[in-house]
Design a protein around this motif. Sequence first.
Motif, PDB file in Angstrom:
ATOM      1  N   TYR A  21      -1.427   4.618   9.382  1.00  0.00           N
ATOM      2  CA  TYR A  21      -1.956   5.627  10.295  1.00  0.00           C
ATOM      3  C   TYR A  21      -0.817   6.108  11.183  1.00  0.00           C
ATOM      4  O   TYR A  21      -0.075   5.307  11.738  1.00  0.00           O
ATOM      5  CB  TYR A  21      -3.089   5.041  11.156  1.00  0.00           C
ATOM      6  N   GLY A  22      -0.654   7.397  11.294  1.00  0.00           N
ATOM      7  CA  GLY A  22       0.389   7.961  12.139  1.00  0.00           C
ATOM      8  C   GLY A  22       1.052   9.136  11.449  1.00  0.00           C
ATOM      9  O   GLY A  22       0.563   9.655  10.459  1.00  0.00           O
ATOM     10  N   ALA A  23       2.203   9.531  11.999  1.00  0.00           N
ATOM     11  CA  ALA A  23       2.932  10.682  11.473  1.00  0.00           C
ATOM     12  C   ALA A  23       4.257  10.240  10.878  1.00  0.00           C
ATOM     13  O   ALA A  23       4.832   9.239  11.296  1.00  0.00           O
ATOM     14  CB  ALA A  23       3.167  11.697  12.586  1.00  0.00           C
ATOM     15  N   ILE A  24       4.727  11.004   9.916  1.00  0.00           N
ATOM     16  CA  ILE A  24       6.021  10.771   9.285  1.00  0.00           C
ATOM     17  C   ILE A  24       7.041  11.677   9.960  1.00  0.00           C
ATOM     18  O   ILE A  24       6.801  12.876  10.122  1.00  0.00           O
ATOM     19  CB  ILE A  24       5.967  11.079   7.775  1.00  0.00           C
ATOM     20  N   ASP A  25       8.178  11.121  10.334  1.00  0.00           N
ATOM     21  CA  ASP A  25       9.276  11.919  10.864  1.00  0.00           C
ATOM     22  C   ASP A  25      10.075  12.498   9.714  1.00  0.00           C
ATOM     23  O   ASP A  25      10.225  11.868   8.666  1.00  0.00           O
ATOM     24  CB  ASP A  25      10.203  11.055  11.733  1.00  0.00           C
ATOM     25  N   GLY A  26      10.593  13.670   9.901  1.00  0.00           N
ATOM     26  CA  GLY A  26      11.476  14.251   8.905  1.00  0.00           C
ATOM     27  C   GLY A  26      10.750  15.048   7.845  1.00  0.00           C
ATOM     28  O   GLY A  26       9.550  15.296   7.940  1.00  0.00           O
ATOM     29  N   PRO A  27      11.486  15.440   6.796  1.00  0.00           N
ATOM     30  CA  PRO A  27      10.908  16.282   5.738  1.00  0.00           C
ATOM     31  C   PRO A  27       9.747  15.594   5.015  1.00  0.00           C
ATOM     32  O   PRO A  27       9.828  14.415   4.690  1.00  0.00           O
ATOM     33  CB  PRO A  27      12.076  16.495   4.773  1.00  0.00           C
ATOM     34  N   LYS A  28       8.722  16.377   4.827  1.00  0.00           N
ATOM     35  CA  LYS A  28       7.517  15.846   4.186  1.00  0.00           C
ATOM     36  C   LYS A  28       6.660  17.013   3.727  1.00  0.00           C
ATOM     37  O   LYS A  28       6.922  18.154   4.070  1.00  0.00           O
ATOM     38  CB  LYS A  28       6.736  14.991   5.161  1.00  0.00           C
ATOM     39  N   VAL A  29       5.647  16.697   2.960  1.00  0.00           N
ATOM     40  CA  VAL A  29       4.608  17.676   2.655  1.00  0.00           C
ATOM     41  C   VAL A  29       3.360  17.221   3.400  1.00  0.00           C
ATOM     42  O   VAL A  29       3.132  16.023   3.573  1.00  0.00           O
ATOM     43  CB  VAL A  29       4.360  17.827   1.137  1.00  0.00           C
ATOM     44  N   ALA A  30       2.582  18.179   3.860  1.00  0.00           N
ATOM     45  CA  ALA A  30       1.430  17.836   4.686  1.00  0.00           C
ATOM     46  C   ALA A  30       0.268  18.772   4.392  1.00  0.00           C
ATOM     47  O   ALA A  30       0.451  19.890   3.917  1.00  0.00           O
ATOM     48  CB  ALA A  30       1.805  17.925   6.166  1.00  0.00           C
ATOM     49  N   LEU A  44      -2.870  14.601   6.253  1.00  0.00           N
ATOM     50  CA  LEU A  44      -2.181  13.711   5.327  1.00  0.00           C
ATOM     51  C   LEU A  44      -0.758  14.197   5.137  1.00  0.00           C
ATOM     52  O   LEU A  44      -0.535  15.398   4.948  1.00  0.00           O
ATOM     53  CB  LEU A  44      -2.921  13.680   3.991  1.00  0.00           C
ATOM     54  N   GLN A  45       0.190  13.266   5.200  1.00  0.00           N
ATOM     55  CA  GLN A  45       1.604  13.577   5.006  1.00  0.00           C
ATOM     56  C   GLN A  45       2.177  12.605   3.995  1.00  0.00           C
ATOM     57  O   GLN A  45       1.805  11.440   3.984  1.00  0.00           O
ATOM     58  CB  GLN A  45       2.379  13.425   6.307  1.00  0.00           C
ATOM     59  N   LEU A  46       3.090  13.115   3.169  1.00  0.00           N
ATOM     60  CA  LEU A  46       3.771  12.203   2.257  1.00  0.00           C
ATOM     61  C   LEU A  46       5.185  12.667   1.989  1.00  0.00           C
ATOM     62  O   LEU A  46       5.531  13.825   2.186  1.00  0.00           O
ATOM     63  CB  LEU A  46       2.997  11.988   0.959  1.00  0.00           C
ATOM     64  N   VAL A  47       5.992  11.687   1.588  1.00  0.00           N
ATOM     65  CA  VAL A  47       7.377  11.931   1.203  1.00  0.00           C
ATOM     66  C   VAL A  47       7.530  11.472  -0.240  1.00  0.00           C
ATOM     67  O   VAL A  47       7.202  10.328  -0.560  1.00  0.00           O
ATOM     68  CB  VAL A  47       8.360  11.143   2.107  1.00  0.00           C
ATOM     69  N   LEU A  48       7.992  12.392  -1.084  1.00  0.00           N
ATOM     70  CA  LEU A  48       8.298  12.075  -2.478  1.00  0.00           C
ATOM     71  C   LEU A  48       9.813  11.981  -2.611  1.00  0.00           C
ATOM     72  O   LEU A  48      10.534  12.830  -2.095  1.00  0.00           O
ATOM     73  CB  LEU A  48       7.784  13.171  -3.415  1.00  0.00           C
ATOM     74  N   ASP A  49      10.297  10.962  -3.295  1.00  0.00           N
ATOM     75  CA  ASP A  49      11.740  10.861  -3.510  1.00  0.00           C
ATOM     76  C   ASP A  49      12.134  11.706  -4.725  1.00  0.00           C
ATOM     77  O   ASP A  49      11.301  12.381  -5.325  1.00  0.00           O
ATOM     78  CB  ASP A  49      12.197   9.404  -3.620  1.00  0.00           C
ATOM     79  N   ASP A  50      13.395  11.664  -5.084  1.00  0.00           N
ATOM     80  CA  ASP A  50      13.893  12.489  -6.192  1.00  0.00           C
ATOM     81  C   ASP A  50      13.241  12.151  -7.529  1.00  0.00           C
ATOM     82  O   ASP A  50      13.181  12.987  -8.424  1.00  0.00           O
ATOM     83  CB  ASP A  50      15.412  12.364  -6.308  1.00  0.00           C
ATOM     84  N   ALA A  51      12.770  10.918  -7.673  1.00  0.00           N
ATOM     85  CA  ALA A  51      12.101  10.501  -8.908  1.00  0.00           C
ATOM     86  C   ALA A  51      10.592  10.770  -8.848  1.00  0.00           C
ATOM     87  O   ALA A  51       9.842  10.322  -9.703  1.00  0.00           O
ATOM     88  CB  ALA A  51      12.357   9.017  -9.172  1.00  0.00           C
ATOM     89  N   GLU A  52      10.163  11.487  -7.802  1.00  0.00           N
ATOM     90  CA  GLU A  52       8.757  11.816  -7.580  1.00  0.00           C
ATOM     91  C   GLU A  52       7.883  10.591  -7.311  1.00  0.00           C
ATOM     92  O   GLU A  52       6.699  10.583  -7.636  1.00  0.00           O
ATOM     93  CB  GLU A  52       8.193  12.679  -8.710  1.00  0.00           C
ATOM     94  N   LEU A  53       8.472   9.567  -6.725  1.00  0.00           N
ATOM     95  CA  LEU A  53       7.710   8.417  -6.251  1.00  0.00           C
ATOM     96  C   LEU A  53       7.240   8.696  -4.832  1.00  0.00           C
ATOM     97  O   LEU A  53       7.985   9.276  -4.028  1.00  0.00           O
ATOM     98  CB  LEU A  53       8.572   7.154  -6.230  1.00  0.00           C
ATOM     99  N   ILE A  54       6.029   8.269  -4.520  1.00  0.00           N
ATOM    100  CA  ILE A  54       5.547   8.392  -3.149  1.00  0.00           C
ATOM    101  C   ILE A  54       6.256   7.323  -2.334  1.00  0.00           C
ATOM    102  O   ILE A  54       5.952   6.142  -2.424  1.00  0.00           O
ATOM    103  CB  ILE A  54       4.017   8.255  -3.064  1.00  0.00           C
ATOM    104  N   GLN A  55       7.229   7.774  -1.571  1.00  0.00           N
ATOM    105  CA  GLN A  55       8.058   6.883  -0.778  1.00  0.00           C
ATOM    106  C   GLN A  55       7.346   6.480   0.513  1.00  0.00           C
ATOM    107  O   GLN A  55       7.449   5.351   0.955  1.00  0.00           O
ATOM    108  CB  GLN A  55       9.376   7.589  -0.475  1.00  0.00           C
ATOM    109  N   ASP A  56       6.629   7.426   1.096  1.00  0.00           N
ATOM    110  CA  ASP A  56       5.913   7.164   2.346  1.00  0.00           C
ATOM    111  C   ASP A  56       4.677   8.054   2.367  1.00  0.00           C
ATOM    112  O   ASP A  56       4.703   9.180   1.866  1.00  0.00           O
ATOM    113  CB  ASP A  56       6.803   7.458   3.552  1.00  0.00           C
ATOM    114  N   ILE A  57       3.602   7.546   2.940  1.00  0.00           N
ATOM    115  CA  ILE A  57       2.364   8.315   3.089  1.00  0.00           C
ATOM    116  C   ILE A  57       1.668   7.839   4.351  1.00  0.00           C
ATOM    117  O   ILE A  57       1.564   6.640   4.601  1.00  0.00           O
ATOM    118  CB  ILE A  57       1.455   8.191   1.838  1.00  0.00           C
ATOM    119  N   LYS A  58       1.251   8.778   5.168  1.00  0.00           N
ATOM    120  CA  LYS A  58       0.553   8.463   6.413  1.00  0.00           C
ATOM    121  C   LYS A  58      -0.567   9.477   6.633  1.00  0.00           C
ATOM    122  O   LYS A  58      -0.539  10.577   6.086  1.00  0.00           O
ATOM    123  CB  LYS A  58       1.517   8.489   7.592  1.00  0.00           C
TER     124      LYS A  58
END
Length: 139
Positions: A21-30, A44-58
């Motif tokens: 629960y919370g916000a992601i700092d930096g580049p993300k999709v939301a 909902l916010q998430l960060v996908l890495d170069d391999a398209e893995l969900i690196q972070d989701i909040k």
Amino acid sequence: MSLDSLYQESILDHCKNPRNYGAIDGPKVAIHQENPSCGDQIDLQLVLDDAELIQDIKFTGHGCAISQASASMMTLAVTGKTRNEARSAVQTFRAMITKGEALTDDLEELEALQGVRKFPVRVKCAMLAWNALESLLNG
């Protein structure tokens, strides 16, 4: 099925102590989504890495115990998955919640939400975060 069994211990735990629960700092999709029939909301916010893995989701938002617990459980279930694996998880969860189909082993904790199927008005609550995720993944 009684309402008591709907709000199982796991659901209440995720509602009271939501994971990711919370916000992601930096580049993300939301994305922001709402359930107009009951007022539940999610950001909902998430960060996908170069391999398209969900690196972070909040997530942030408010709503009933079902929508909040489902969002919390979803973030745990899809962290570290690829975009396609997460899409598959959305479909598997939707099939469980709407048709009573079995979950895959990696999604077993979500079984706590299977009782929602008996309360059709609550299906939208449980699906809110998953629909938001699907929208983000489909871009």
